[in-house]
Design an enzyme around this catalytic site. Structure first.
Site, short mmCIF file in Angstrom:
data_model
loop_
_atom_site.label_atom_id
_atom_site.label_comp_id
_atom_site.label_asym_id
_atom_site.label_seq_id
_atom_site.Cartn_x
_atom_site.Cartn_y
_atom_site.Cartn_z
N SER A 10 -3.43 -0.40 -9.66
CA SER A 10 -2.20 -0.48 -8.86
C SER A 10 -2.48 -1.25 -7.58
O SER A 10 -3.30 -0.82 -6.76
CB SER A 10 -1.69 0.91 -8.52
OG SER A 10 -0.72 0.80 -7.50
N ASP A 37 0.23 7.58 -14.57
CA ASP A 37 0.18 6.99 -13.23
C ASP A 37 0.07 8.09 -12.18
O ASP A 37 0.95 8.94 -12.06
CB ASP A 37 1.47 6.17 -13.02
CG ASP A 37 1.50 5.43 -11.69
OD1 ASP A 37 0.51 5.47 -10.93
OD2 ASP A 37 2.54 4.79 -11.42
N GLY A 38 -1.04 8.05 -11.42
CA GLY A 38 -1.21 8.95 -10.29
C GLY A 38 -2.46 9.80 -10.38
O GLY A 38 -2.60 10.60 -11.29
N GLY A 39 -3.37 9.58 -9.44
CA GLY A 39 -4.57 10.42 -9.36
C GLY A 39 -5.57 10.21 -10.48
O GLY A 39 -6.41 11.08 -10.73
N GLY A 62 -4.97 3.27 -8.68
CA GLY A 62 -4.86 2.52 -7.43
C GLY A 62 -6.06 2.73 -6.55
O GLY A 62 -7.00 1.93 -6.51
N SER A 63 -6.06 3.88 -5.84
CA SER A 63 -7.14 4.14 -4.89
C SER A 63 -8.50 4.22 -5.58
O SER A 63 -9.52 3.83 -4.99
CB SER A 63 -6.86 5.43 -4.11
OG SER A 63 -6.50 6.49 -4.99
N MET A 114 8.91 0.32 -4.11
CA MET A 114 9.52 1.52 -3.51
C MET A 114 10.54 1.10 -2.48
O MET A 114 10.32 0.13 -1.75
CB MET A 114 8.42 2.37 -2.85
CG MET A 114 7.30 2.74 -3.79
SD MET A 114 6.11 3.82 -2.97
CE MET A 114 4.83 3.91 -4.22
N GLY A 168 0.21 6.29 -2.90
CA GLY A 168 -1.08 6.25 -3.58
C GLY A 168 -1.96 7.37 -3.03
O GLY A 168 -1.64 8.00 -2.02
C1 DX5 Z 1 2.76 6.30 -6.93
C2 DX5 Z 1 2.55 4.97 -7.63
C3 DX5 Z 1 1.20 4.81 -8.19
C4 DX5 Z 1 0.09 4.78 -7.17
C5 DX5 Z 1 -1.12 5.35 -7.83
O1 DX5 Z 1 4.10 6.48 -6.70
O2 DX5 Z 1 3.48 4.83 -8.71
O3 DX5 Z 1 1.12 3.67 -9.04
O4 DX5 Z 1 -0.23 3.52 -6.69
O5 DX5 Z 1 -2.11 5.47 -6.88
P1 DX5 Z 1 -3.39 6.38 -7.13
O6 DX5 Z 1 -4.09 5.84 -8.34
O7 DX5 Z 1 -4.18 6.19 -5.87
O8 DX5 Z 1 -2.90 7.79 -7.32
ZN ZN Z 2 3.15 3.22 -10.18
#
Ligand code: DX5
Ligand code: ZN
Length: 230
Positions: A10, A181-183, A203-204, A39, A146
């Site tokens: 991400s 998606d997420g964590g 993402g992170s 967003m 993220g």
């Molecule tokens: C959150 C986003 C994710 C986010 C994920 O609303 O849709 O795509 O970037 O970030 P991580 O992988 O850090 O949870």
């Molecule tokens: Zn996303």
């Protein structure tokens, strides 16, 4: 069943001042998709980037751009992202007045269509539209930021979604991706794959490390031992 497993970093956690460079770096490091989080400070309490930035990264992108719309309304902005180079456009059912119409619109614009499920959104939304979808995205955090922690209940939801996706693929012979998606991190990606996901947004976990290639390789190593799915 043998599945293609894809890693979708991400860009939300990338360095926005060097976005083209980040896109090239993460692609060279082995990414399969570029996940692009949109967003609007209305549907979700954060504001990120729009079609202008998508179009700006497009010349640097040699892999598909996977646009995740967290905006309301949805339809007005869909053609703009198609023009900006999106390959996949996903949206949240709560953000569209007419979910079936929005899926049709995304297809008319030449993109693949995905439907996104928040942690509290039931999979019932799939009942009448799964045969039109190219991707089902299960959120394992509440959307907006993220760096949040993976919500464990997403594993149960992924298992249920896997069954629905497999049945639909069986019926139609079309590929439907099951994205999460997420964590998502190196240390939980194996369990997430075992629950049925085949496409992993991170993402992170990717951009927060100095060596993207090593991180993506570590994720693939976990996937390789995650039991069956490859
Ligand atoms: C959150 C986003 C994710 C986010 C994920 O609303 O849709 O795509 O970037 O970030 P991580 O992988 O850090 O949870
Ligand atoms: Zn996303």
């Amino acid at each position: 069943m043998k599945r293609n497993l894809r890693i979708a970093p991400s860009l939300l956690s990338a360095d926005f001042a060097r976005l083209g460079e980040e896109v090239r770096a993460v692609t060279a490091a082995g990414a399969d998709f570029l996940h692009f989080d949109v967003m609007d400070n209305h549907y979700v309490p954060n504001l990120t980037v729009g079609p202008l930035v998508c179009a700006a990264i497009k010349p640097h992108a040699t892999i598909p751009i996977d646009v995740h719309l967290m905006v309301k309304p949805v339809d007005r902005i869909v053609p703009d992202f198609a023009k900006a180079g999106a390959s996949i456009i996903s949206f949240h059912p709560e953000a569209s007045e007419h979910v079936d119409r929005t899926i049709g619109l995304i297809h008319e614009q030449g993109c693949k269509a995905g439907l996104v499920f928040n942690p509290a959104t039931p999979l019932d939304w799939l009942m009448h539209v799964i045969d039109k979808l190219d991707l089902v995205l299960i959120m394992s955090v509440n959307p907006g930021f993220g760096g949040q922690s993976f919500i464990p209940h997403a594993l149960e939801k992924l298992k249920a979604a896997r069954k629905l996706v497999d049945a639909a693929m069986e019926r139609s012979g079309r590929e439907i991706l099951l994205e999460v998606d997420g964590g998502v991190k190196v240390d939980n990606i194996g369990a997430i794959a075992a629950a049925g996901a085949d496409t992993f947004v991170a993402g992170s976990a990717v951009f927060g490390t100095p060596d993207y290639r090593a991180t993506i390789a570590a994720m693939r190593a976990q996937l390789a031992t995650a039991g069956g799915a490859q």
